[in-house]
Write an enzyme that holds these catalytic residues in place. Sequence first.
Site, PDB file in Angstrom:
ATOM      1  N   ASN A  24      29.797  35.508  33.979  1.00  0.00           N
ATOM      2  CA  ASN A  24      31.132  34.940  34.130  1.00  0.00           C
ATOM      3  C   ASN A  24      31.127  34.131  35.423  1.00  0.00           C
ATOM      4  O   ASN A  24      31.111  34.696  36.511  1.00  0.00           O
ATOM      5  CB  ASN A  24      32.155  36.089  34.178  1.00  0.00           C
ATOM      6  N   TRP A  25      31.113  32.820  35.263  1.00  0.00           N
ATOM      7  CA  TRP A  25      30.971  31.958  36.446  1.00  0.00           C
ATOM      8  C   TRP A  25      32.278  31.801  37.226  1.00  0.00           C
ATOM      9  O   TRP A  25      32.285  31.200  38.302  1.00  0.00           O
ATOM     10  CB  TRP A  25      30.435  30.580  36.038  1.00  0.00           C
ATOM     11  N   LYS A  26      33.365  32.295  36.658  1.00  0.00           N
ATOM     12  CA  LYS A  26      34.680  32.213  37.321  1.00  0.00           C
ATOM     13  C   LYS A  26      34.953  30.767  37.766  1.00  0.00           C
ATOM     14  O   LYS A  26      34.545  29.832  37.086  1.00  0.00           O
ATOM     15  CB  LYS A  26      34.758  33.229  38.467  1.00  0.00           C
ATOM     16  N   HIS A  30      40.562  39.762  31.642  1.00  0.00           N
ATOM     17  CA  HIS A  30      39.834  40.023  32.886  1.00  0.00           C
ATOM     18  C   HIS A  30      40.834  40.499  33.939  1.00  0.00           C
ATOM     19  O   HIS A  30      41.979  40.058  33.968  1.00  0.00           O
ATOM     20  CB  HIS A  30      39.113  38.755  33.351  1.00  0.00           C
ATOM     21  N   GLU A  53      35.288  47.086  33.664  1.00  0.00           N
ATOM     22  CA  GLU A  53      35.124  46.529  35.004  1.00  0.00           C
ATOM     23  C   GLU A  53      36.107  47.212  35.955  1.00  0.00           C
ATOM     24  O   GLU A  53      37.281  46.818  36.011  1.00  0.00           O
ATOM     25  CB  GLU A  53      35.394  45.023  34.997  1.00  0.00           C
ATOM     26  N   GLY A  84      33.217  42.046  42.911  1.00  0.00           N
ATOM     27  CA  GLY A  84      33.034  41.164  44.057  1.00  0.00           C
ATOM     28  C   GLY A  84      33.059  41.890  45.394  1.00  0.00           C
ATOM     29  O   GLY A  84      33.150  41.268  46.446  1.00  0.00           O
ATOM     30  N   GLY A 138      29.381  38.723  37.526  1.00  0.00           N
ATOM     31  CA  GLY A 138      30.103  37.656  38.216  1.00  0.00           C
ATOM     32  C   GLY A 138      29.195  36.949  39.199  1.00  0.00           C
ATOM     33  O   GLY A 138      28.371  36.111  38.818  1.00  0.00           O
ATOM     34  N   GLY A 139      29.316  37.313  40.466  1.00  0.00           N
ATOM     35  CA  GLY A 139      28.593  36.619  41.540  1.00  0.00           C
ATOM     36  C   GLY A 139      27.113  36.390  41.277  1.00  0.00           C
ATOM     37  O   GLY A 139      26.597  35.290  41.511  1.00  0.00           O
TER      38      GLY A 139
HETATM   39  P1  13P Z   1      30.990  40.590  40.335  1.00  0.00           P
HETATM   40  O1  13P Z   1      29.704  40.767  39.579  1.00  0.00           O
HETATM   41  O2  13P Z   1      31.005  39.419  41.256  1.00  0.00           O
HETATM   42  O3  13P Z   1      31.411  41.871  40.991  1.00  0.00           O
HETATM   43  O4  13P Z   1      32.128  40.249  39.231  1.00  0.00           O
HETATM   44  C1  13P Z   1      32.238  41.041  38.109  1.00  0.00           C
HETATM   45  C2  13P Z   1      33.169  40.381  37.169  1.00  0.00           C
HETATM   46  O5  13P Z   1      34.354  40.293  37.421  1.00  0.00           O
HETATM   47  C3  13P Z   1      32.606  39.805  35.939  1.00  0.00           C
HETATM   48  O6  13P Z   1      33.602  39.453  35.039  1.00  0.00           O
END
Ligand code: 13P
Length: 249
Positions: A9-11, A94, A166, A172, A233-234
Amino acid sequence: MKRYFIAGNWKMHKTIPEAIELASELKERLADCKEKLMIAPPFTALYSVAQVLKGSNILLGAQNMGPEESGAHTGEISVIMLKDIGVRVVILGHSERRHTYGESDALINAKVKLALKHDLEAILCVGETLEERERGVLENVIRRQLTEGLRGVDTSMLANVTIAYEPVWAIGTGKTATPEDADAVHAFCRQVIAELYSSDMAKNIVIQYGGSVKPENTATLMAKKNIDGALVGGASLKAESFVPIAKFL
Ligand code: 13P
């Protein structure tokens, strides 16, 4: 043998050239990966990344969509537009949508049903805040998010649903739920699915873990009985970290 579902998930990251560069590298370096793979770039890069991913084993995902097919909904993106680009999977509910943008279970449910109606796969995210965990209401929260999020989704459509657990406090932050803690919540998710559907459906549904997943912790998390993949995410923003996560075995 279990086939894991590893998703990035590149956000709100990556311009179009940056997205093309990362998607091209992942396409090449993950060509031999046996797991189910998905990347979800921001909306602005979806079309370009779709061109890059043609003929690859990586599914194109979107990070959200509107609850309507079309109409006067300024700022929204419709399921039809996503399908038109080649999106196959959409992340819904999310925690950033729930907590920063106030999305309710009812709204998320409308989106889940619309995505499934249009043959998109849906990743339904659930998870408790630290305050909820400390107050001892973790199970109530997860039960509510699953029950309301899946309301009206019938058995035949559930095959297109992935659950992502999650914990909000692990996103994050560098804090990962211990594999044991995560596995216990995944087991609870299966229990709720068994109550809502059947024990067979509960056994077969794919449940990803998300929250500070990194190359170093992937294998231990994936070794747990109830963990079937990761929503990253990250660490999905660089090939150096996403490739080893996807190839954790
Ligand atoms: P991180 O891996 O940055 O903690 O984010 C997780 C996330 O929200 C994936 O959707």
